[in-house]
Write a protein that holds these residues in place. Structure first.
Motif, PDB file in Angstrom:
ATOM      1  N   ALA A 141       1.128  -1.207   0.420  1.00  0.00           N
ATOM      2  CA  ALA A 141       0.009  -0.199  -0.069  1.00  0.00           C
ATOM      3  C   ALA A 141       1.045   1.330  -0.400  1.00  0.00           C
ATOM      4  N   VAL A 142       0.693   2.237  -0.382  1.00  0.00           N
ATOM      5  CA  VAL A 142       1.237   3.943  -0.584  1.00  0.00           C
ATOM      6  C   VAL A 142       1.217   4.154   0.995  1.00  0.00           C
ATOM      7  N   VAL A 193       9.894   1.125  -8.391  1.00  0.00           N
ATOM      8  CA  VAL A 193       7.819   0.707  -7.768  1.00  0.00           C
ATOM      9  C   VAL A 193       7.137   1.137  -8.508  1.00  0.00           C
ATOM     10  N   THR A 194       6.714   0.260  -9.319  1.00  0.00           N
ATOM     11  CA  THR A 194       5.071   1.369  -9.578  1.00  0.00           C
ATOM     12  C   THR A 194       4.632   0.113  -9.858  1.00  0.00           C
ATOM     13  N   ARG A 195       3.227   0.357  -9.986  1.00  0.00           N
ATOM     14  CA  ARG A 195       1.440  -0.956 -10.058  1.00  0.00           C
ATOM     15  C   ARG A 195       1.056   0.259 -10.106  1.00  0.00           C
ATOM     16  N   ALA A 196      -1.163  -0.251 -10.113  1.00  0.00           N
ATOM     17  CA  ALA A 196      -1.943   0.114 -10.761  1.00  0.00           C
ATOM     18  C   ALA A 196      -2.353   1.091  -9.564  1.00  0.00           C
ATOM     19  N   PRO A 197      -2.939   2.049  -8.875  1.00  0.00           N
ATOM     20  CA  PRO A 197      -3.294   2.745  -7.796  1.00  0.00           C
ATOM     21  C   PRO A 197      -4.450   1.856  -7.735  1.00  0.00           C
ATOM     22  N   ALA A 198      -4.545   1.276  -5.688  1.00  0.00           N
ATOM     23  CA  ALA A 198      -5.335   0.590  -5.922  1.00  0.00           C
ATOM     24  C   ALA A 198      -6.756   0.540  -5.066  1.00  0.00           C
ATOM     25  N   ARG A 237       9.490   1.916  -0.402  1.00  0.00           N
ATOM     26  CA  ARG A 237       7.516   2.558   0.026  1.00  0.00           C
ATOM     27  C   ARG A 237       6.997   2.846  -1.575  1.00  0.00           C
ATOM     28  N   ILE A 238       5.959   2.720  -1.501  1.00  0.00           N
ATOM     29  CA  ILE A 238       5.274   3.457  -2.468  1.00  0.00           C
ATOM     30  C   ILE A 238       4.866   4.485  -1.772  1.00  0.00           C
TER      31      ILE A 238
END
Length: 386
Positions: free
Chosen positions: A40-41, A324-329, A78-79
């Motif tokens: 998580a962020v 680190v990258t990802r789609a927002p939750a 951390r994201i």
């Protein structure tokens, strides 16, 4: 539910064609940690760091020696950001532009600008992380590298820093700003085909490889503003080679800040400060990036000189920076979006989440990404001052 975004796929990829031409040299040069995508962020993600290994004499015996244990270090990534760019249209607006340039054409350009915004934000964040994750620095602050004779010698000097630190010789990256890139393009021994042995720089503008570095240009190279520290000195404790935390004497004025490049009297090495002291006169401490001092400091007060403002061109091993990258939750129950899809930029490798929200007589598209970045191995990174 029908996939309402399917018809927009050509428009989205046309937009990516525009974004792919941005100067984003840092993003493809770093390591992506896929294990952190579930975080998580602002949640800590631990990345292991293995220590140096020790050798031992071979002594024949009945059983092998009872050794080989190591304490595995770690660092936290951390994201830190979850960002979105909205694009909204109502029916009347669509009808109005369809009699002119056309809704799809304008929407394509809006998607391009949205993704450009996110790419540039990520690129800048990686550049900022690279600035404070470098072991030492080379060059003249305020002067773009590669402008002197022999121009390419600047890169040889930063390579020496990495080699002295024990950095692996493969997968080296160098990310420079446009001022440094322009100086490189003017060097005859690089663009003259009979001297360089190739025509990519002359014909295509490709920076290529030099001294084992994959050269890339970036608009995200960080500009550092020096702290106000002046007349600072160390205390009289003395510091051995490898020391990273240096205590200051209660002298001097102003502040030494993270990112400052400093030198100690009698030592020509340019050290990067990763944590500074807000009040030099208070006798606090500064922390140097690993591997710390290359030359011992005497048990007496030693003068510290803070370098000038600079552009933080970076030379590093890919593993020294993690992105680190990802789609927002999205909540498990979902939200009001009628559809979502992921579009990946084939050049940078970044993936964007595209969401579609149907509202009262209008539609809103959202282009979004979440990311975090950190330098985890300063021994494998150096700053080329500009």
């Amino acid at each position: 539910m029908a996939n309402t975004l399917t018809g927009l796929i050509p428009t989205l990829y046309e937009a990516l064609d525009v974004v792919s031409r941005e100067l984003s040299g840092f993003i493809p040069a770093v390591t992506w940690d896929r294990e952190a995508e579930r975080a998580a962020v602002n949640q800590d993600v631990t990345v292991p760091i293995t220590p140096a290994a020790a050798a031992a004499d071979i002594t024949p015996g009945v059983t092998p020696p009872n050794d080989g244990d190591q304490t595995i270090g770690n660092t936290v990534v951390r994201i830190t950001k979850s960002r979105r760019v909205p694009v909204r249209w109502n029916g009347e607006e669509q009808r109005g532009v369809n009699s002119g340039p056309g809704y799809q054409n304008i929407l394509r350009d809006q998607f391009a600008q949205a993704m450009r915004t996110l790419v540039n934000e990520i690129e800048v964040d990686v550049g900022l992380a690279a600035k404070v994750a470098a072991s030492r620095a080379h060059g003249t602050a305020g002067t773009a590298p590669f402008g002197s004779t022999p121009g390419i010698g600047d890169l040889a000097d930063v390579l020496k820093i990495l080699e002295d630190n024990g950095c692996p010789g493969s997968d080296l990256q160098a990310v420079i700003n446009t001022a440094a890139a322009t100086n490189l393009r003017k060097l005859g021994n690089l663009y003259k085909i009979n001297e360089s042995g190739e025509n990519r720089l002359l014909r295509q503008g490709v920076l290529g490889d030099l001294y084992g570095f994959a050269l890339r240009a970036s608009a995200g190279v960080a500009a550092h503003t020096k702290g106000t520290g002046a007349s600072a000195t160390t205390d009289n404790a003395g510091y051995a080679v490898g020391s990273t935390v240096i205590t200051l004497a209660s002298a001097g004025t102003g502040a030494i800040v993270a990112g400052d490049v400093i030198t100690f009297a009698g030592d020509s090495n340019k050290y990067v400060v990763v944590a500074g002291d807000a009040d030099v006169s208070g006798g606090g401490t500064i922390t140097l990036a690993a591997p710390g001092l290359r030359q011992a400091l005497a048990a007496s007060t030693v003068a510290i000189t803070v370098g000038n403002n600079y552009a933080a061109n970076a030379a590093f091993h890919r593993s020294s920076l993690i992105l680190v990258t990802r789609a927002p939750a999205v909540p498990e129950e979902g939200d009001l979006a009628v559809d979502r899809m992921i579009v990946t930029d084939p050049v940078t490798g970044l993936s964007f989440e595209i969401s579609k929200y149907l509202q009262y007589r209008q539609v809103q598209y959202e282009i979004a990404a979440a990311w975090g970045v950190k330098g985890i191995k300063p021994e494998h990174a150096a700053t080329l001052l500009g």
